[in-house]
Design an enzyme around this catalytic site. Structure first.
Site, PDB file in Angstrom:
ATOM      1  N   GLN A   1     -71.776 -49.271  17.960  1.00 37.01           N
ATOM      2  CA  GLN A   1     -72.482 -48.017  18.288  1.00 37.01           C
ATOM      3  C   GLN A   1     -71.523 -46.844  18.396  1.00 37.01           C
ATOM      4  O   GLN A   1     -71.955 -45.715  18.570  1.00 37.01           O
ATOM      5  CB  GLN A   1     -73.257 -48.170  19.601  1.00 37.01           C
ATOM      6  CG  GLN A   1     -74.336 -49.231  19.569  1.00 37.01           C
ATOM      7  CD  GLN A   1     -75.621 -48.781  18.914  1.00 37.01           C
ATOM      8  OE1 GLN A   1     -75.697 -47.684  18.363  1.00 37.01           O
ATOM      9  NE2 GLN A   1     -76.636 -49.611  18.947  1.00 37.01           N
TER      10      GLN A   1
ATOM     11  N   LYS B   1     -80.268 -66.110  14.090  1.00 41.48           N
ATOM     12  CA  LYS B   1     -81.386 -66.998  14.394  1.00 41.48           C
ATOM     13  C   LYS B   1     -81.595 -67.993  13.253  1.00 41.48           C
ATOM     14  O   LYS B   1     -81.829 -69.173  13.490  1.00 41.48           O
ATOM     15  CB  LYS B   1     -82.647 -66.173  14.609  1.00 41.48           C
ATOM     16  CG  LYS B   1     -83.683 -66.955  15.397  1.00 41.48           C
ATOM     17  CD  LYS B   1     -84.813 -66.060  15.859  1.00 41.48           C
ATOM     18  CE  LYS B   1     -85.954 -66.884  16.417  1.00 41.48           C
ATOM     19  NZ  LYS B   1     -85.614 -67.609  17.626  1.00 41.48           N
TER      20      LYS B   1
ATOM     21  N   LYS C   1     -71.420 -64.330  12.828  1.00 41.22           N
ATOM     22  CA  LYS C   1     -72.377 -63.490  13.501  1.00 41.22           C
ATOM     23  C   LYS C   1     -73.480 -64.373  14.094  1.00 41.22           C
ATOM     24  O   LYS C   1     -73.870 -65.364  13.474  1.00 41.22           O
ATOM     25  CB  LYS C   1     -73.022 -62.593  12.422  1.00 41.22           C
ATOM     26  CG  LYS C   1     -73.242 -61.170  12.868  1.00 41.22           C
ATOM     27  CD  LYS C   1     -73.677 -60.346  11.668  1.00 41.22           C
ATOM     28  CE  LYS C   1     -74.499 -59.194  12.156  1.00 41.22           C
ATOM     29  NZ  LYS C   1     -74.855 -58.238  11.136  1.00 41.22           N
TER      30      LYS C   1
ATOM     31  N   TRP D   1     -81.689 -41.850  13.993  1.00 38.40           N
ATOM     32  CA  TRP D   1     -80.546 -41.608  14.890  1.00 38.40           C
ATOM     33  C   TRP D   1     -80.632 -40.232  15.537  1.00 38.40           C
ATOM     34  O   TRP D   1     -80.024 -39.995  16.578  1.00 38.40           O
ATOM     35  CB  TRP D   1     -79.224 -41.781  14.150  1.00 38.40           C
ATOM     36  CG  TRP D   1     -78.971 -43.224  13.841  1.00 38.40           C
ATOM     37  CD1 TRP D   1     -79.000 -43.821  12.623  1.00 38.40           C
ATOM     38  CD2 TRP D   1     -78.676 -44.259  14.789  1.00 38.40           C
ATOM     39  NE1 TRP D   1     -78.751 -45.166  12.755  1.00 38.40           N
ATOM     40  CE2 TRP D   1     -78.542 -45.458  14.058  1.00 38.40           C
ATOM     41  CE3 TRP D   1     -78.523 -44.285  16.182  1.00 38.40           C
ATOM     42  CZ2 TRP D   1     -78.253 -46.679  14.679  1.00 38.40           C
ATOM     43  CZ3 TRP D   1     -78.240 -45.497  16.793  1.00 38.40           C
ATOM     44  CH2 TRP D   1     -78.103 -46.671  16.037  1.00 38.40           C
TER      45      TRP D   1
ATOM     46  N   TRP E   1     -74.837 -44.606  17.876  1.00 35.66           N
ATOM     47  CA  TRP E   1     -75.449 -43.982  19.042  1.00 35.66           C
ATOM     48  C   TRP E   1     -74.472 -43.109  19.824  1.00 35.66           C
ATOM     49  O   TRP E   1     -74.788 -41.992  20.201  1.00 35.66           O
ATOM     50  CB  TRP E   1     -76.072 -45.037  19.967  1.00 35.66           C
ATOM     51  CG  TRP E   1     -76.942 -44.433  21.003  1.00 35.66           C
ATOM     52  CD1 TRP E   1     -77.975 -43.561  20.791  1.00 35.66           C
ATOM     53  CD2 TRP E   1     -76.840 -44.610  22.416  1.00 35.66           C
ATOM     54  NE1 TRP E   1     -78.535 -43.196  21.995  1.00 35.66           N
ATOM     55  CE2 TRP E   1     -77.857 -43.828  23.007  1.00 35.66           C
ATOM     56  CE3 TRP E   1     -76.001 -45.361  23.239  1.00 35.66           C
ATOM     57  CZ2 TRP E   1     -78.054 -43.775  24.382  1.00 35.66           C
ATOM     58  CZ3 TRP E   1     -76.193 -45.318  24.609  1.00 35.66           C
ATOM     59  CH2 TRP E   1     -77.220 -44.519  25.170  1.00 35.66           C
TER      60      TRP E   1
ATOM     61  N   PRO F   1     -82.199 -46.693  23.452  1.00 36.22           N
ATOM     62  CA  PRO F   1     -83.361 -47.517  23.118  1.00 36.22           C
ATOM     63  C   PRO F   1     -83.022 -48.580  22.085  1.00 36.22           C
ATOM     64  O   PRO F   1     -82.448 -48.281  21.057  1.00 36.22           O
ATOM     65  CB  PRO F   1     -84.347 -46.504  22.522  1.00 36.22           C
ATOM     66  CG  PRO F   1     -83.502 -45.384  22.008  1.00 36.22           C
ATOM     67  CD  PRO F   1     -82.262 -45.344  22.857  1.00 36.22           C
TER      68      PRO F   1
ATOM     69  N   ASP G   1     -86.938 -47.910  20.714  1.00 41.46           N
ATOM     70  CA  ASP G   1     -86.706 -47.232  19.455  1.00 41.46           C
ATOM     71  C   ASP G   1     -87.756 -47.765  18.487  1.00 41.46           C
ATOM     72  O   ASP G   1     -87.764 -48.946  18.166  1.00 41.46           O
ATOM     73  CB  ASP G   1     -85.296 -47.594  18.960  1.00 41.46           C
ATOM     74  CG  ASP G   1     -84.817 -46.642  17.910  1.00 41.46           C
ATOM     75  OD1 ASP G   1     -85.631 -45.823  17.425  1.00 41.46           O
ATOM     76  OD2 ASP G   1     -83.633 -46.712  17.562  1.00 41.46           O
TER      77      ASP G   1
END
Ligand SMILES: [Zn+2]
Ligand SMILES: [Zn+2]
Length: 996
Positions: free
Chosen positions: A582, A622, A619, A546, A586, A49, A88
């Site tokens: 991740q 925005k 990176k 998590w 995750w 998610p 999530d």
């Protein structure tokens, strides 16, 4: 949103893709792909998610693309691939958004408005980006079930997490303890190391570090002079009031030196020149660490709570080094991992000096109480200076962890927390959870492979126990109740248990509602004479989100309360994919939950992508505006180009890549548009195809060659996609398209225009190639694949209605071409022959280039090497391909030419010259047709301005040629205003064209 994308004119490619999207929607193709017969059964895909706390960018779309490519491929291979979206919803990221939205600065602010209002706001904000995500994800061509998405904030999801924690409590893997953890003073919660490492929140900061003087007590007892000080260095002066010990290395050499002011200082020998740089000093005495152990010193501050017979002494510790500082380590047990371990070992007093927000409490010296640690450092230094206990202040730059959400520098802090025992042995078992995790990891297929024993293996091997409690608000509440009197603990595993214990349960399991449920402790009611039990109250912490992501395989099903069978047959999962960060979150937590709960791996195949960076290497951000809105790019080059570009990239092998818009453009021009142009060429003649001629019956070497290449493509793409090697699959596709377009189609133009059998063979072959190519491209470039399929009438004549419902092209065994045609050449021989033809052609063209003769000028002959060609089957056909491509009258095999070389006759006779001019003239006429948009077959009159009879003679000799260009008659005029004369046939000639 994305006004830019909306104002921009959509390209043809984008419009074609949108039509395909409509087609899929209207025909419900995704659901049909789930419902169709799946002879190979289920291919289990778990979708991690995402946090919906912002708009998707290239990075999140990359995850979406790989999560679409693999399921589409597996579906074509005969599996069913369920794809359910998940959200999530909990945790710090969303809490931070809420704080910003409500203008809350501190935890107190949150408590002032109340947890109820705070959590209600969080709930309302969680799904605010859902619509945008759907829009991006649909447009990129990802098929996923949004409508039925699971959410980690659902009561059913929370209940499954409770069930898991209760299981772990019963296995004696859930425990309460105190450990030094990274702690965010702003959010007032500990964080897991993995959370900090994930987004690389270590930043270089410069702080004033201090070297402090600790005065030795009774130095004479150890043969030391009066006024001896031990020097210790720290970058966190705020920890000094908590000092209870100093640590030395047993075998490290120390020196006692005399300073200018007559005092003596103790420093590691190796650190001497760095520490005592301001005017040395006579070495008085050398010692080793052992000699200093048990030496007593005077406390820096008067803190009664820290006094004990163990406090304020020198101890030996193996973490002491001479890399930096003085080689003597100041130890405040509560604020450092090593310090805490030493404190536990020795039995030093463990006293918390800070409140939850990192302000000094009443244990601290009076002048510090109530002050925030960082703000108090000035006062501490000033105080030490005034007592002449500060040896030096000096700026020090080091890499320091910051909170990944609020940006506050973290501190190390010993706080009580709940842990999952990764290093513990489950009740009734013999191996630790960690040992089992390492064993089960051996069964996981990692892409790329090096992650298995590299990054991931290392993370598991060095994993501490998992801190799962957070002192926060918006998350699953910990299902742990504690007796306020006897400290007895009960962990609840379901809502039903809560109802039984507390006589009810809230409709919403979140805080603050859940906190109201309590009951009387039976244990202490039984044991106390009064019969009065203490109150069982929920421990206030919430669950690390998590734990929720790691529980996704079973919690999305509300297991084991519902869908018991469903989950059990879908575990472990076949495939997961996410970006490299991740690995420690995750991927790690899901693997951990799999082993903790079920003693087995959670997933079998895992694709880890690299990180997509902006073109400037930074990176993607925005606020920096350093990337183009993906929708904007899609409206220029299409989603297929976006997908192909990313899938072909080394980012699919976990390497970081810079995302360049030009690469999407190239993928569009050199792959997607190139195939489309090949189709467009076929379309011109599609209606001429008799529908009966079979590609299998062609004997033309070009057809045999492209069919052999097609088989090669199917084989290589299958191997690559089976191995989740997307770049290799894309490479095979791109090379095939290039061969098909620049060699096969180009060399087959005249065949397609001609009449008779050969025309039918090339049309049959082209149809078969495009039809197969559509299927091979379908997982990576689903839009163009569908366009090809539909335009080739794939949806009719008994074929499935979408290319995505078709099976993957059947892989033929090597030698298939051979068997198919029951004759020479074999498949490798035709591939070899055509490769030889192509290199021969480029050598001959180099020869033309050197002699400065254009390709349109025919030449008389080319000789090729007998060694290369003599034994080739279908020799005359191959030589005629060379002759056409090189534009020579004849190609002969010559024993006088060395292997790999050619001999081109560049002599120009008058006859050849004239022929060249005629070709140039024909070309000019064709250009004029194009300029006037004349369609093939539309007739025209050629108007020619010339006074030269010779030219008129040549033109009347060209009748045949001109008729082929649909020129019916030639008109001669005396003037042709506005037309440039060209040099033709050694004369000036101007020409114009008129449609009849
Ligand atoms: Zn924070
Ligand atoms: Zn009790």
């Amino acid at each position: 949103m994305s006004g830019m994308a909306e104002n921009q004119a959509k390209t043809e490619t984008a419009k074609r893709e949108e039509e395909i999207l409509r087609f899929w929607r209207e025909r419900d193709i995704f659901n049909k792909s789930l419902e169709k017969h799946a002879p190979k059964g289920e291919f289990v895909f778990y979708d991690g998610p995402p946090f919906a706390t912002g708009l998707p960018h290239h990075g999140s779309l990359l995850s979406s693309i790989i999560k679409d490519v693999v399921p589409r491929y597996k579906t074509m291979r005969g599996y069913r691939v369920r794809r359910r979206w998940g959200w999530d919803c909990h945790g710090l990221p969303i809490e931070t958004l809420v704080e910003k939205e409500l203008g809350l600065k501190t935890r107190k602010d949150i408590e002032t408005i109340g947890i109820e209002a705070f959590n209600e706001k969080a709930r309302s904000m969680v799904l605010q980006f859902v619509h945008d995500w759907e829009k991006y994800v649909e447009r990129i061509g990802r098929w996923v079930d949004f409508k039925n998405s699971y959410k980690t904030m659902d009561n059913t999801y929370i209940e499954s997490v409770w069930w898991a924690l209760k299981q772990l409590w019963e296995k004696e893997l859930l425990y309460e303890g105190r450990k030094v953890l990274m702690y965010c003073p702003h959010d007032e919660t500990p964080l897991a190391k993995a959370e900090i490492a994930m987004d690389n929140t270590y930043k270089d900061i410069t702080e004033e570090a201090v070297t402090v003087k600790f005065k030795v007590k009774n130095p004479e007892r150890r043969g030391l002079p009066p006024n001896t000080f031990i020097l210790a260095w720290t970058t966190t002066p705020w920890t000094l009031p908590g000092n209870v010990a100093l640590a030395v290395g047993t075998d490290i050499e120390y020196s006692l030196t005399k300073a200018d002011d007559g005092t003596y200082v103790l420093v590691a020998k190796k650190r001497q020149s760095d520490v005592l740089h301001k005017g040395i000093v006579i070495v008085d005495k050398d010692l080793i660490g052992k000699d200093l152990v048990d030496l007593e010193y005077e406390p820096l501050f008067d803190v009664p709570a820290l006094k004990s017979d163990k406090s304020y002494k020198v101890y030996a510790a193996d973490f002491v080094s001479t890399e930096e500082g003085t080689g003597i380590v100041h130890t405040a047990v509560m604020y450092g991992e090593d310090d805490y371990a030493l404190g536990e070992e020795i039995g030093l007093p463990m006293v918390q000096m800070l409140d939850a927000g990192a302000h000094y409490n009443d244990v601290a010296p009076e002048f510090l109480r109530g002050k925030y640690i960082k703000a108090a450092e000035k006062d501490i230094k000033h105080d030490l200076e005034s007592r002449d206990l500060l040896f030096e202040k000096k700026n020090h730059t080091h890499s320091y962890p910051h909170c990944y959400r609020c940006g506050t520098p973290l501190i190390y802090n010993a706080v009580p927390s709940w842990f999952l025992g990764i290093n513990k042995v489950p009740k009734g078992k013999r191996k630790t959870v960690k040992e089992r995790m390492l064993e089960e990891n051996e069964k996981v297929n990692w892409i790329p492979e090096h992650l298995k024993h590299g990054r991931f293996g290392n993370i598991v091997e060095s994993a501490p126990d998992w801190t799962i409690s957070r002192n926060r608000f918006w998350a699953s509440p910990l299902p742990i109740w504690k007796c306020q009197k006897c400290q007895k603990i009960e962990v609840l595993g379901s809502v039903a248990e809560l109802k039984e214990k507390a006589g009810g349960a809230p409709d919403d399991l979140h805080r603050p509602y859940i906190d109201e449920y309590s009951w009387k402790c039976e244990a202490c009611a039984r044991s106390t004479s009064s019969g009065q039990g203490g109150e069982m109250r929920r421990t206030p912490e919430v669950v690390d989100c998590w734990v929720e992501s790691g529980s996704m395989p079973f919690a999305e099903y509300h297991y084991p309360f519902e869908n018991k069978h469903e989950f059990e047959k879908r575990a472990p999962g076949d495939f997961i994919a996410e970006y490299i960060a991740q690995t420690r979150t995750w991927f790690y937590y899901m693997h951990a939950m799999g082993v903790l709960l079920f003693d087995r791996l959670a997933f079998k195949n895992v694709v880890s992508t690299g990180t997509v960076l902006a073109a400037d290497g930074q990176k993607i951000s925005k606020s920096k505006g350093n990337y183009t809105d993906p929708l904007h790019l899609i409206e220029m080059y299409g989603a297929d180009a976006m997908r192909f570009n990313l899938m072909a990239s080394p980012v699919m092998r976990a390497e970081d890549v810079r995302f360049r818009d030009e690469d999407v453009r190239d993928a569009h021009n050199r792959v997607i548009q190139m195939v489309w142009n090949c189709y467009k060429f076929f379309e011109l003649y599609k209606a001429d195809y008799d529908g009966k001629t079979k590609w299998e019956d062609s004997a033309h070497p070009l057809d045999l060659w492209i069919l052999a290449r097609l088989e090669e493509l199917v084989r290589n793409a299958t191997i690559a996609f089976d191995a989740y090697d997307m770049p290799e699959g894309c490479k095979a596709i791109k090379e095939f398209i290039d061969d098909y377009s620049t060699w096969y189609v180009r060399r087959s133009r005249e065949r397609a225009k001609s009449t008779g059998d050969d025309k039918q063979f090339t049309l049959a072959t082209q149809r078969h190639v495009l039809f197969t190519l559509a299927r091979v491209m379908a997982p990576i470039a689903p839009f163009i694949a569908e366009s090809l399929y539909q335009n080739l009438d794939g949806g009719s004549n008994g074929y499935e209605e979408s290319v995505h419902l078709r099976p993957w092209p059947e892989e033929k065994k090597p030698g298939f071409i051979d068997r198919l045609f029951r004759r020479q050449p074999t498949e490798p021989r035709i591939l070899h022959s055509m490769a030889l033809v192509r290199t021969t052609v480029s050598r001959a063209l180099e020869g033309r280039d050197k002699a400065g003769i254009r390709v349109r000028q025919p030449l008389s002959k080319l000789e090729v090497s007998a060694a290369d060609f003599e034994t080739l089957p279908m020799l005359s056909e191959l030589l005629s391909i060379i002759a056409e491509e090189v534009n020579v009258k004849s190609v002969t095999v010559s024993s006088g030419v060395n292997g790999g070389e050619v001999a081109l006759d560049t002599t120009l006779t008058d006859e050849l010259r004239l022929e060249g001019e005629i070709r140039e003239f024909t070309r000019l006429v064709q250009d004029l047709r194009k300029q006037q948009n004349l369609k093939p077959g539309e007739r025209a009159t050629l108007t020619v301005l010339t006074l030269d009879q010779k030219v008129k003679d040549v033109l009347s000799g060209m009748r045949e040629n001109l008729l082929r260009s649909s020129i019916d008659n030639i008109e001669y005029v005396d003037s042709l205003p506005g037309y440039e004369p060209h040099n033709f046939f050694s004369s000036k000639v101007a020409v114009a064209l008129k449609k009849i």
